[in-house]
Design a protein around this motif. Structure first.
Motif, PDB file in Angstrom:
ATOM      1  N   LEU A  31      56.050  23.133  58.662  1.00 35.06           N
ATOM      2  CA  LEU A  31      55.909  21.834  58.002  1.00 35.06           C
ATOM      3  C   LEU A  31      54.598  21.191  58.405  1.00 35.06           C
ATOM      4  CD1 LEU A  31      57.738  18.876  59.703  1.00 35.06           C
ATOM      5  CD2 LEU A  31      57.601  21.105  60.809  1.00 35.06           C
ATOM      6  N   THR A  32      54.181  20.260  57.573  1.00 30.96           N
ATOM      7  CA  THR A  32      52.989  19.468  57.872  1.00 30.96           C
ATOM      8  C   THR A  32      53.435  18.048  58.188  1.00 30.96           C
ATOM      9  OG1 THR A  32      51.591  20.803  56.429  1.00 30.96           O
ATOM     10  CG2 THR A  32      50.812  18.596  56.963  1.00 30.96           C
ATOM     11  N   PHE A  33      52.965  17.552  59.320  1.00 33.12           N
ATOM     12  CA  PHE A  33      53.318  16.213  59.792  1.00 33.12           C
ATOM     13  C   PHE A  33      52.080  15.336  59.737  1.00 33.12           C
ATOM     14  CE2 PHE A  33      54.098  12.727  62.553  1.00 33.12           C
ATOM     15  CZ  PHE A  33      55.466  12.565  62.683  1.00 33.12           C
ATOM     16  N   SER A  48      52.803  18.666  73.947  1.00 31.99           N
ATOM     17  CA  SER A  48      53.613  19.644  74.677  1.00 31.99           C
ATOM     18  C   SER A  48      53.961  20.884  73.859  1.00 31.99           C
ATOM     19  CB  SER A  48      54.915  18.993  75.151  1.00 31.99           C
ATOM     20  OG  SER A  48      55.771  18.722  74.048  1.00 31.99           O
ATOM     21  N   GLY A  49      54.057  20.729  72.547  1.00 34.03           N
ATOM     22  CA  GLY A  49      54.478  21.850  71.719  1.00 34.03           C
ATOM     23  C   GLY A  49      55.950  22.185  71.892  1.00 34.03           C
ATOM     24  N   GLU A  50      56.709  21.264  72.482  1.00 34.92           N
ATOM     25  CA  GLU A  50      58.110  21.547  72.813  1.00 34.92           C
ATOM     26  C   GLU A  50      58.993  21.778  71.590  1.00 34.92           C
ATOM     27  OE1 GLU A  50      60.072  17.566  74.247  1.00 34.92           O
ATOM     28  OE2 GLU A  50      57.900  17.373  74.482  1.00 34.92           O
ATOM     29  N   VAL A  51      58.704  21.086  70.485  1.00 30.14           N
ATOM     30  CA  VAL A  51      59.525  21.274  69.294  1.00 30.14           C
ATOM     31  C   VAL A  51      59.276  22.655  68.700  1.00 30.14           C
ATOM     32  CG1 VAL A  51      60.096  20.385  67.007  1.00 30.14           C
ATOM     33  CG2 VAL A  51      59.501  18.807  68.826  1.00 30.14           C
ATOM     34  N   THR A  55      62.257  25.464  68.343  1.00 27.81           N
ATOM     35  CA  THR A  55      62.743  25.775  66.996  1.00 27.81           C
ATOM     36  C   THR A  55      62.101  26.988  66.363  1.00 27.81           C
ATOM     37  OG1 THR A  55      61.074  24.372  65.925  1.00 27.81           O
ATOM     38  CG2 THR A  55      63.145  23.317  66.588  1.00 27.81           C
ATOM     39  N   GLY A  56      60.925  27.382  66.845  1.00 30.24           N
ATOM     40  CA  GLY A  56      60.208  28.485  66.216  1.00 30.24           C
ATOM     41  C   GLY A  56      59.428  28.065  64.980  1.00 30.24           C
ATOM     42  N   TYR A  57      59.420  26.777  64.686  1.00 31.20           N
ATOM     43  CA  TYR A  57      58.678  26.276  63.528  1.00 31.20           C
ATOM     44  C   TYR A  57      57.197  26.117  63.862  1.00 31.20           C
ATOM     45  CZ  TYR A  57      62.778  24.931  60.707  1.00 31.20           C
ATOM     46  OH  TYR A  57      63.929  24.925  59.950  1.00 31.20           O
ATOM     47  N   LYS A  58      56.374  26.256  62.856  1.00 30.86           N
ATOM     48  CA  LYS A  58      54.962  25.932  62.981  1.00 30.86           C
ATOM     49  C   LYS A  58      54.760  24.522  62.432  1.00 30.86           C
ATOM     50  CE  LYS A  58      50.301  27.116  61.427  1.00 30.86           C
ATOM     51  NZ  LYS A  58      49.472  27.980  60.548  1.00 30.86           N
ATOM     52  N   ILE A  59      54.165  23.633  63.229  1.00 30.60           N
ATOM     53  CA  ILE A  59      53.920  22.258  62.789  1.00 30.60           C
ATOM     54  C   ILE A  59      52.418  22.057  62.644  1.00 30.60           C
ATOM     55  CG2 ILE A  59      54.238  19.810  63.250  1.00 30.60           C
ATOM     56  CD1 ILE A  59      56.603  20.511  65.022  1.00 30.60           C
ATOM     57  N   ASN A  60      52.009  21.693  61.458  1.00 31.25           N
ATOM     58  CA  ASN A  60      50.609  21.376  61.203  1.00 31.25           C
ATOM     59  C   ASN A  60      50.439  19.863  61.356  1.00 31.25           C
ATOM     60  OD1 ASN A  60      50.004  24.121  60.306  1.00 31.25           O
ATOM     61  ND2 ASN A  60      51.221  23.599  58.505  1.00 31.25           N
ATOM     62  N   TRP A  61      49.818  19.430  62.458  1.00 30.04           N
ATOM     63  CA  TRP A  61      49.619  18.008  62.706  1.00 30.04           C
ATOM     64  C   TRP A  61      48.338  17.551  62.015  1.00 30.04           C
ATOM     65  CZ3 TRP A  61      53.824  16.066  64.949  1.00 30.04           C
ATOM     66  CH2 TRP A  61      54.579  16.855  65.823  1.00 30.04           C
ATOM     67  N   ARG A  62      48.460  16.669  61.037  1.00 31.24           N
ATOM     68  CA  ARG A  62      47.287  16.171  60.306  1.00 31.24           C
ATOM     69  C   ARG A  62      47.159  14.669  60.494  1.00 31.24           C
ATOM     70  NH1 ARG A  62      47.684  17.752  54.193  1.00 31.24           N
ATOM     71  NH2 ARG A  62      45.852  16.403  54.179  1.00 31.24           N
ATOM     72  N   MET A  63      45.980  14.221  60.868  1.00 30.79           N
ATOM     73  CA  MET A  63      45.765  12.796  61.129  1.00 30.79           C
ATOM     74  C   MET A  63      45.333  12.064  59.865  1.00 30.79           C
ATOM     75  SD  MET A  63      43.571  11.043  64.189  1.00 30.79           S
ATOM     76  CE  MET A  63      43.639   9.284  64.513  1.00 30.79           C
ATOM     77  N   GLN A  80      55.558  17.038  54.594  1.00 31.46           N
ATOM     78  CA  GLN A  80      57.014  16.912  54.595  1.00 31.46           C
ATOM     79  C   GLN A  80      57.506  15.762  55.470  1.00 31.46           C
ATOM     80  OE1 GLN A  80      55.517  20.194  55.243  1.00 31.46           O
ATOM     81  NE2 GLN A  80      55.514  20.184  53.015  1.00 31.46           N
ATOM     82  N   MET A  81      56.711  15.387  56.458  1.00 38.02           N
ATOM     83  CA  MET A  81      57.144  14.367  57.409  1.00 38.02           C
ATOM     84  C   MET A  81      55.934  13.581  57.891  1.00 38.02           C
ATOM     85  SD  MET A  81      59.270  15.015  60.986  1.00 38.02           S
ATOM     86  CE  MET A  81      60.475  16.068  60.158  1.00 38.02           C
ATOM     87  N   GLY A  82      56.135  12.310  58.239  1.00 35.37           N
ATOM     88  CA  GLY A  82      55.002  11.538  58.718  1.00 35.37           C
ATOM     89  C   GLY A  82      55.436  10.223  59.340  1.00 35.37           C
TER      90      GLY A  82
END
Length: 338
Positions: A31-33, A48-51, A55-63, A80-82
């Motif tokens: 998902l992209t956050f 931390s990368g703890e999530v 979960t094994g998910y890849k999170i794309n953090w976009r500012m 998908q989330m923000g």
């Protein structure tokens, strides 16, 4: 033995279908956050990368520079989330966007403020008449600026309210192009030494216009990825508890402070004082009538009336509770109790 050509083709088709299915499944684990630059414990989760590990998910953090930009990106399907303030969230809900508020990342309290430049001649909201005041439009700061003027009987047509993103506000302040701004950290810490605080989000909130920062998700995505949602809420709460337990002892050299500064581009020396201006609700407080248990929807309803008056939305929904969910916090609490 030679296999019939039809059998080989069938196997090939089945393999292709299985590959496509696996690819589709893999896509659901990414998902992209869309995040902003507010100084909230979420940054510790990002660092931390703890999530991702849990979960094994890849999170794309976009500012993004503001909540309005976050909401538009979510509407396009790219995100998908923000995280967004209550004002952009309300605008999206009023327009029927399929989103759910599932976490209050911060009670804004005094973390946003109206600051007037020294020698601007501004000592109260009533003195804004004829002045240049910058704020990101449709943000919580914009909402409170306009609400404050309305409360003090200031006609907004007499004030030059300028739409600027936080980095633009910082540059305009340094050039002397604006007289005042309603803004948040890290820009707020940069401009405060050269100005006077006229009002804060907390002072205006107590007069009837409260605001908050929240995390929202595409409703269909959340429903299809419930285990991730619960794991994410657990991590958010862990970060909140870490701050409550030790945040007052963080120094500019603490790893937590460095992580906060890294993701927000704030000066490490400003992190502690800025975070102290917020309040971060616990799991139980999230579910209380103040927040997800009713208060958030009520605040959105009041904000919607303001946005319609400003011509930012076409209609006010009769009820905003459908855009708020307690499900993932409740499941996280249940899991923690086991």
């Amino acid at each position: 033995m030679t296999m019939p050509r039809r059998f080989i083709l069938s196997c090939a088709a089945l393999s292709a279908a299985m590959a496509l299915g696996a690819a589709a499944q893999a896509q659901t684990k990414e998902l992209t956050f869309a995040h902003q630059d507010m100084l909230v414990p979420l940054r510790l989760v990002m660092e931390s990368g703890e999530v991702e590990k849990a979960t094994g998910y890849k999170i794309n953090w976009r500012m993004f520079s503001g909540g309005g930009d976050v909401i538009r990106a979510m509407a396009s399907g790219d995100v998908q989330m923000g995280e967004t303030g209550s004002s952009p969230l309300t605008a999206a809900a009023s327009q029927g966007q399929d989103i759910k508020l599932f976490w209050i990342s911060a009670d804004i309290a005094d973390a946003e403020a109206l600051v007037a430049r020294n020698a601007s001649g501004i000592s109260s909201i009533k003195d804004l008449k004829g002045k240049k005041v910058a704020t990101p439009f449709v943000s919580t700061a914009h909402y409170q600026l306009m609400a404050g003027m309305k409360m003090d009987g200031v006609d907004p047509k007499t004030v030059n309210v300028m739409n600027m993103r936080p980095p633009e506000i910082a540059a305009a302040w340094e050039r002397g192009d604006i007289d005042a701004t309603f803004i948040w950290d890290p820009v707020l810490s940069r401009i405060r030494p050269g100005g006077k605080t006229i009002a804060t989000s907390g002072s205006i909130g107590k007069r009837g216009a409260p605001t908050f920062e929240g995390i929202v998700v595409n409703a269909k995505w959340a429903a299809a990825n419930e285990p991730f949602m619960v794991a994410f809420v657990k991590a958010l709460n862990r970060a909140n508890e870490e701050y409550k337990a030790s945040g007052k002892s963080w120094t500019p050299d603490s790893p937590q402070t460095k992580a906060m500064a890294k993701w927000t581009k704030a000066d490490p020396k400003d992190v502690g004082p800025a975070m102290a201006l917020y309040s971060f609700p616990s799991l139980a407080e999230q579910l209380s009538p103040t927040w997800l248990g009713g208060g958030a929807a009520k605040a959105m309803a009041n904000t919607a009336v303001f946005l319609k008056e400003q011509g930012r939305v076409q209609e006010v929904k009769p009820d905003y509770s459908g855009f708020v969910t307690t499900a993932y916090v409740e499941k996280a609490m249940a899991a923690a109790a086991k």
